[in-house]
Motif scaffolding. Sequence first.
Motif, short mmCIF file in Angstrom:
data_model
loop_
_atom_site.label_atom_id
_atom_site.label_comp_id
_atom_site.label_asym_id
_atom_site.label_seq_id
_atom_site.Cartn_x
_atom_site.Cartn_y
_atom_site.Cartn_z
N THR A 4 0.83 -1.20 0.00
CA THR A 4 0.00 0.00 0.00
C THR A 4 0.86 1.25 0.00
N PHE A 5 0.28 2.33 -0.49
CA PHE A 5 0.92 3.64 -0.38
C PHE A 5 -0.17 4.70 -0.31
N THR A 6 0.18 5.88 0.20
CA THR A 6 -0.77 6.96 0.39
C THR A 6 -0.28 8.22 -0.31
N ILE A 7 -1.20 8.87 -1.01
CA ILE A 7 -0.93 10.14 -1.68
C ILE A 7 -1.66 11.21 -0.86
N VAL A 55 -1.48 -7.85 -11.64
CA VAL A 55 -1.91 -7.27 -10.38
C VAL A 55 -3.38 -6.84 -10.39
N SER A 56 -3.89 -6.67 -9.20
CA SER A 56 -5.19 -6.04 -8.95
C SER A 56 -4.94 -5.03 -7.85
N GLY A 57 -5.90 -4.17 -7.63
CA GLY A 57 -5.72 -3.19 -6.58
C GLY A 57 -7.00 -2.51 -6.20
N CYS A 58 -6.94 -1.69 -5.17
CA CYS A 58 -8.07 -0.89 -4.70
C CYS A 58 -7.58 0.53 -4.49
N ILE A 59 -8.43 1.48 -4.81
CA ILE A 59 -8.10 2.89 -4.61
C ILE A 59 -9.17 3.49 -3.72
N TYR A 60 -8.76 4.00 -2.57
CA TYR A 60 -9.67 4.57 -1.58
C TYR A 60 -9.39 6.07 -1.51
N ILE A 61 -10.37 6.89 -1.89
CA ILE A 61 -10.18 8.33 -2.00
C ILE A 61 -10.96 9.05 -0.89
N VAL A 62 -10.26 9.81 -0.07
CA VAL A 62 -10.89 10.61 0.97
C VAL A 62 -10.96 12.04 0.44
N CYS A 63 -12.18 12.53 0.18
CA CYS A 63 -12.41 13.85 -0.40
C CYS A 63 -12.74 14.87 0.69
N PRO A 64 -12.28 16.13 0.53
CA PRO A 64 -12.57 17.16 1.53
C PRO A 64 -14.00 17.69 1.44
N ASN A 65 -14.64 17.56 0.27
CA ASN A 65 -15.99 18.09 0.08
C ASN A 65 -16.65 17.35 -1.09
N MET A 66 -17.88 17.76 -1.43
CA MET A 66 -18.62 17.09 -2.51
C MET A 66 -18.72 17.98 -3.75
N ARG A 67 -17.75 18.82 -4.01
CA ARG A 67 -17.82 19.74 -5.16
C ARG A 67 -17.63 19.02 -6.49
N LYS A 68 -16.84 17.97 -6.50
CA LYS A 68 -16.60 17.22 -7.74
C LYS A 68 -17.43 15.94 -7.73
N ASP A 69 -17.83 15.50 -8.91
CA ASP A 69 -18.55 14.23 -9.04
C ASP A 69 -17.60 13.07 -8.78
N ARG A 70 -18.14 11.96 -8.27
CA ARG A 70 -17.32 10.78 -7.99
C ARG A 70 -16.61 10.27 -9.24
N LYS A 105 -13.25 3.79 -4.29
CA LYS A 105 -14.29 4.19 -3.35
C LYS A 105 -13.98 5.60 -2.89
N CYS A 106 -14.98 6.48 -2.94
CA CYS A 106 -14.83 7.86 -2.47
C CYS A 106 -15.64 8.07 -1.19
N PRO A 112 -7.86 14.87 3.50
CA PRO A 112 -7.91 14.36 2.12
C PRO A 112 -6.65 13.59 1.76
N ARG A 113 -6.85 12.42 1.19
CA ARG A 113 -5.73 11.58 0.74
C ARG A 113 -6.28 10.46 -0.12
N ILE A 114 -5.37 9.76 -0.75
CA ILE A 114 -5.72 8.61 -1.58
C ILE A 114 -4.86 7.44 -1.12
N VAL A 115 -5.51 6.34 -0.74
CA VAL A 115 -4.80 5.14 -0.30
C VAL A 115 -4.94 4.11 -1.41
N VAL A 116 -3.80 3.58 -1.85
CA VAL A 116 -3.80 2.59 -2.93
C VAL A 116 -3.22 1.29 -2.41
#
Length: 141
Positions: A4-7, A55-70, A105-106, A112-116
């Motif tokens: 895993t890594f985090t952005i 490979v396969s993977g999962c991307i988990y996105i933590v958003c600060p607000n709902m201004r952008k569409d998923r 998943k958002c 806010p961060r992205i975990v992969v």
Amino acid sequence: MKQTFTIDGTLAGQNEITKSNRTNYHAGAQLKKREQERVVWAIKQAHLKPFSKPVSGCIYIVCPNMRKDRDNIEGGAKKVILDALQEMGIIKRDSFKLAYEFPTKCVLGKDPRIVVMITDEERTIDHIPYWTQLDSDNWMA
């Protein structure tokens, strides 16, 4: 093998990338390069090892607000992340045969961060609860 890594923060959305490409080819390329460099830095910080199998993977996105569409958030992030993994040699290619699935998943959160998560197992759906529920209560707004 599972890695895993985090952005930190958020990445440009698909609409932002498309708009910059329509404005000027060089502006679009520069935006994608800048975002991809952020992902490359996160990969280097995590000391990921290359995969020899598909490979396969999962991307988990933590958003600060709902201004952008998923779909806008997920599309932009997935493109940049897979290209950065390929650039760093962590995955050979992001083709059908070598990158099986990367569900995203958002959620809303204060940090806010992205975990992969990347694995050489064929299916990753079963791994989502493992790596998202570790501190998910702290992630929710």
